[in-house]
Design an enzyme around this catalytic site. Structure first.
Site, PDB file in Angstrom:
ATOM      1  N   HIS A 146      -3.112  -4.952   1.737  1.00 13.53           N
ATOM      2  CA  HIS A 146      -2.423  -5.201   3.131  1.00 13.53           C
ATOM      3  C   HIS A 146      -2.550  -6.620   3.492  1.00 13.53           C
ATOM      4  CE1 HIS A 146      -2.061  -1.152   4.830  1.00 13.53           C
ATOM      5  NE2 HIS A 146      -3.144  -0.851   3.920  1.00 13.53           N
ATOM      6  N   GLU A 175      -0.956  -8.222   5.361  1.00  9.79           N
ATOM      7  CA  GLU A 175      -0.612  -8.675   6.637  1.00  9.79           C
ATOM      8  C   GLU A 175      -1.925  -8.422   7.447  1.00  9.79           C
ATOM      9  OE1 GLU A 175      -0.204  -5.976   5.133  1.00  9.79           O
ATOM     10  OE2 GLU A 175      -0.561  -4.210   6.429  1.00  9.79           O
ATOM     11  N   CYS A 231       0.824  -1.142  -0.032  1.00 12.11           N
ATOM     12  CA  CYS A 231      -0.013   0.046   0.059  1.00 12.11           C
ATOM     13  C   CYS A 231       0.926   1.156  -0.139  1.00 12.11           C
ATOM     14  CB  CYS A 231      -1.135  -0.041   1.112  1.00 12.11           C
ATOM     15  SG  CYS A 231      -2.459   0.884   0.891  1.00 12.11           S
TER      16      CYS A 231
HETATM   17  N1  GLN Z   1      -3.710   6.625   1.072  1.00 12.43           N
HETATM   18  C1  GLN Z   1      -2.293   6.130   1.695  1.00 12.43           C
HETATM   19  C2  GLN Z   1      -1.394   6.948   1.032  1.00 12.43           C
HETATM   20  O1  GLN Z   1      -1.499   7.625  -0.013  1.00 12.43           O
HETATM   21  C3  GLN Z   1      -2.174   4.789   1.563  1.00 12.43           C
HETATM   22  C4  GLN Z   1      -2.939   3.857   2.574  1.00 12.43           C
HETATM   23  C5  GLN Z   1      -2.751   2.738   3.011  1.00 12.43           C
HETATM   24  O2  GLN Z   1      -1.299   2.600   2.965  1.00 12.43           O
HETATM   25  N2  GLN Z   1      -3.355   1.839   3.475  1.00 12.43           N
HETATM   26  O3  GLN Z   1      -0.295   6.870   1.263  1.00 12.43           O
END
Ligand code: GLN
Length: 192
Positions: free
Chosen positions: A171, A173, A78
């Protein structure tokens, strides 16, 4: 084997728990010296603007870039994927540019910012992977050296790999399915 987990901000404890459950030694990384003697590194989800700012504050950008350029295994989830990207659009993030991908941040909009889907990931086997998306990015564009690992039914690429760098929009994890972590550990062991 020792895996570092970048522990500046975000969901690093969850990654450490998965590594523990797999019997793998892990270490929280906040300082450049803590990158020594690692076999791989996980960059967790969180907020990429904050993580990149802290990467600079803790003088981690250069050593991380050097490691990434030297075939060091890194798994970015992410925000971790955004941190590693060549370019990140939608908000200003000074990403590290180690991966030949262009990502769109918060790409699924505010209405549906969190969701879970059963994702086909051929490198993990037949069983779909329960992918949890939280204000997730997706990959808008990728270079020729980047291998597509998964995309959503309506198109967006959400998992990819370039050499020993693995990234997911979601994610892994946060679910009980540890196949993505095992896949990363195979890359670390040189088996993947
Ligand atoms: N929206 C977050 C970003 O732009 C990422 C979100 C996440 O890691 N769950 O960094």
């Amino acid at each position: 084997m020792k895996i570092g987990v970048l522990a500046l901000q975000g969901a690093f404890i969850e990654h450490i728990s998965v590594l523990q459950s797999l019997g793998v030694e892990s270490v929280e990384v906040r300082l450049p010296g803590e990158l020594k003697d690692l076999d791989g590194l996980i960059i967790p989800g969180g907020e990429s603007t904050t993580i990149t700012r802290l990467v600079d504050l803790f003088q981690l950008r250069e050593p991380l870039f050097t490691l990434a350029s030297d075939s060091f295994p890194i798994f970015g989830t992410c925000a971790g994927m955004i941190v590693l990207a060549g370019e990140a659009v939608n908000g200003s993030v000074n990403s590290m540019g180690v991966l030949d991908i262009k990502v769109k941040r918060n790409a699924f909009g505010r209405q549906v910012d969190s969701f879970q889907v059963d994702l086909e990931v051929p490198v993990l086997g037949k069983e779909p992977f329960p992918a949890v998306f939280i204000r997730a990015p997706y990959i808008e564009k990728m270079g020729r050296d980047v291998q597509l690992l998964a995309r959503l039914k309506d198109g967006p690429v959400v998992a990819a790999r370039q050499g020993k760098i693995l990234v997911t929009s979601f994610h892994p994890e946060l679910t009980r399915d540890n196949r993505f972590h095992r896949y990363f550990l195979d890359i670390v062991k040189g088996k993947g």
